[in-house]
Design an enzyme around this catalytic site. Structure first.
Site, PDB file in Angstrom:
ATOM      1  CG  HIS A 213       1.514 -12.635  -6.242  1.00  0.00           C
ATOM      2  ND1 HIS A 213       2.656 -11.861  -6.788  1.00  0.00           N
ATOM      3  CD2 HIS A 213       0.390 -12.286  -6.979  1.00  0.00           C
ATOM      4  CE1 HIS A 213       2.065 -11.027  -7.907  1.00  0.00           C
ATOM      5  NE2 HIS A 213       0.649 -11.231  -7.793  1.00  0.00           N
TER       6      HIS A 213
HETATM    7  N1  UDP Z   1       2.679  -4.649  -2.383  1.00  0.00           N
HETATM    8  C1  UDP Z   1       2.456  -4.327  -1.054  1.00  0.00           C
HETATM    9  N2  UDP Z   1       2.554  -5.106   0.061  1.00  0.00           N
HETATM   10  C2  UDP Z   1       2.974  -6.198  -0.045  1.00  0.00           C
HETATM   11  C3  UDP Z   1       3.322  -6.736  -1.383  1.00  0.00           C
HETATM   12  C4  UDP Z   1       3.347  -5.772  -2.501  1.00  0.00           C
HETATM   13  O1  UDP Z   1       1.833  -3.079  -1.081  1.00  0.00           O
HETATM   14  O2  UDP Z   1       3.121  -6.911   0.972  1.00  0.00           O
HETATM   15  C5  UDP Z   1       2.526  -3.743  -3.459  1.00  0.00           C
HETATM   16  C6  UDP Z   1       3.649  -3.370  -4.150  1.00  0.00           C
HETATM   17  O3  UDP Z   1       4.532  -2.387  -3.688  1.00  0.00           O
HETATM   18  C7  UDP Z   1       2.957  -3.170  -5.748  1.00  0.00           C
HETATM   19  C8  UDP Z   1       1.996  -3.973  -5.598  1.00  0.00           C
HETATM   20  O4  UDP Z   1       1.658  -4.545  -4.363  1.00  0.00           O
HETATM   21  O5  UDP Z   1       2.848  -1.923  -5.614  1.00  0.00           O
HETATM   22  C9  UDP Z   1       1.928  -5.164  -6.443  1.00  0.00           C
HETATM   23  O6  UDP Z   1       1.021  -6.038  -6.425  1.00  0.00           O
HETATM   24  P1  UDP Z   1       1.182  -7.489  -6.959  1.00  0.00           P
HETATM   25  O7  UDP Z   1       2.409  -8.069  -6.562  1.00  0.00           O
HETATM   26  O8  UDP Z   1       0.030  -8.149  -5.996  1.00  0.00           O
HETATM   27  O9  UDP Z   1       0.564  -7.726  -8.355  1.00  0.00           O
HETATM   28  P2  UDP Z   1       1.310  -7.678  -9.477  1.00  0.00           P
HETATM   29  O10 UDP Z   1       1.863  -6.202  -9.691  1.00  0.00           O
HETATM   30  O11 UDP Z   1       2.135  -8.681  -9.683  1.00  0.00           O
HETATM   31  O12 UDP Z   1      -0.025  -7.475 -10.658  1.00  0.00           O
END
Ligand code: UDP
Length: 367
Positions: A213
């Site tokens: 993403h």
């Molecule tokens: N996550 C979730 N459902 C999904 C994909 C990711 O609950 O379909 C959770 C994942 O387990 C983690 C968090 O979202 O805890 C990560 O968020 P994201 O990847 O959006 O952002 P980043 O961590 O890169 O800031």
């Protein structure tokens, strides 16, 4: 009563808030300390927002600003305006923000301009790639904050390099707290015969789990194509909960998915943990998911050129493959051939939220 306003807006912030809001709820009331949760609206689809509030029992936001689905500048500007109004009206003693989104920066900047002290949870992370929107948000937020809650030793060192040493606390990672808590919930559910994720048919054969993403991988379509070419060539089915931003780009660019990729809608946190537990391998450009792979003891291939979670790479659990198809395939074979590396307690002891709230309780001034 002392008031802290917590600003959230995006999926990973809801997950982090689950840990801290729970602790504030438990020990705040006896200490005359109250949290007011504000949702900016940055993530608004039910499976990107509401599901987390429901299943993780996060208190319903007291205010929902309804700002999302627009450009970076406009979104941040609108948030600044609305948050300033709210801060002036509610007069909090402090503002708490998480991570590195536009909601984080707007929450911190609006507070700082009004001389309200800011607590930044997940401070000190750096990719050292200035074009990354999250890097811009986190650097600026760190420089505006009074309390900088760092998840790792590296993040403390990163702040030192920028001359920030005051107000810095290495408390561990709240995502590890959340992970430990819900891992037990899932294990209990499984004992009672519940199989997650519900509604997704998965065979018992090995599969990989993927998330994509980051703006660099969605806005630059050649990078997304590179990822799909590489992942399409690995000899394993790949389950992919597709982020709405990525979904839009896939549709707009008419990309057909390779036959081994099963795309599904974004899932809730518990389903995601269950998928991570069952997966053989995780491919991701998410910061949170890289760590969760490490927590679960699953090899990870990071679809980026840098990682903020350098410990996972140094310990041999995470390979930075970027978006080059050959590198992704190579990383797949390397991951499958390596076993049983030790993991280390870089991310704390599962009590980060408690530590953060205790520090805030002793330091936030009384009105
Ligand atoms: N996550 C979730 N459902 C999904 C994909 C990711 O609950 O379909 C959770 C994942 O387990 C983690 C968090 O979202 O805890 C990560 O968020 P994201 O990847 O959006 O952002 P980043 O961590 O890169 O800031």
């Amino acid at each position: 009563m002392r008031k802290i306003i917590t600003v959230v807006g995006a999926r990973p912030q809801f997950i982090k808030a689950a840990a801290i809001s729970r602790v504030i709820h438990e020990i705040g009331s006896v200490n005359n300390f109250e949290e007011i949760l504000v949702h900016t609206g940055q993530h608004f689809d039910a499976n990107m927002s509401e599901v987390f509030f429901k299943e993780m029992r996060i208190p319903h936001p007291a205010y929902h600003l309804g700002i999302g689905g627009t450009s970076h500048g406009k979104m941040t500007g609108q948030m600044l305006e609305k948050l300033e109004e709210l801060y002036l009206q509610l007069k909090p003693e402090a503002v708490l923000v998480y991570g590195d989104t536009n909601s984080t920066l707007a929450g911190a900047l609006a507070a700082s301009k009004l001389d309200i002290p800011v607590a930044h949870v997940e401070a000190g992370l750096r990719s050292y790639w200035k074009r990354m929107p999250e890097e811009q948000n986190r650097v600026l937020t760190d420089h505006l904050s009074t309390w900088l809650f760092c998840p790792t030793h590296t993040s403390v060192e990163n702040l030192k390099k920028e001359g920030i040493e005051e107000g810095v606390y290495q408390v561990g990672d709240v995502m590890y707290d959340v992970n430990l808590f819900y891992r037990e919930v899932i294990a209990e559910e499984e004992n009672q015969g519940k199989k997650r994720p519900e509604g997704v048919k998965l065979s018992d054969s090995p599969f990989a789990l993927m998330t994509v993403h980051r703006a660099e991988n969605t806005d630059e379509v050649h990078r997304l194509r590179g990822i799909l070419e590489g992942v399409g060539a690995i000899p394993m089915p790949v389950v992919w909960p597709v982020h709405p931003r990525t979904s839009k780009i896939l549709q707009a660019s008419g990309i057909t998915l390779p036959y081994n990729i099963l795309s599904i809608s974004p899932v809730g946190y518990l389903d995601m943990l269950a998928l991570e537990n069952r997966a053989q391998l995780i491919l991701t450009d998410s910061g949170g998911v890289q760590k969760e792979a490490y927590f679960a003891g699953k090899p990870c291939i990071t679809l980026r050129d840098q990682s903020e979670w350098v410990e996972t790479v140094e310990d041999g659990w995470n390979i930075l493959a970027g978006t080059n198809p050959e590198k992704i395939i190579q990383a797949y074979h390397q991951s499958m051939a390596t076993h049983h590396r030790p993991r280390n307690p870089h991310y704390g002891d599962g009590h980060s939220a408690q530590k953060i709230v205790e520090i805030l309780l002793t330091q936030i001034p009384h009105p």
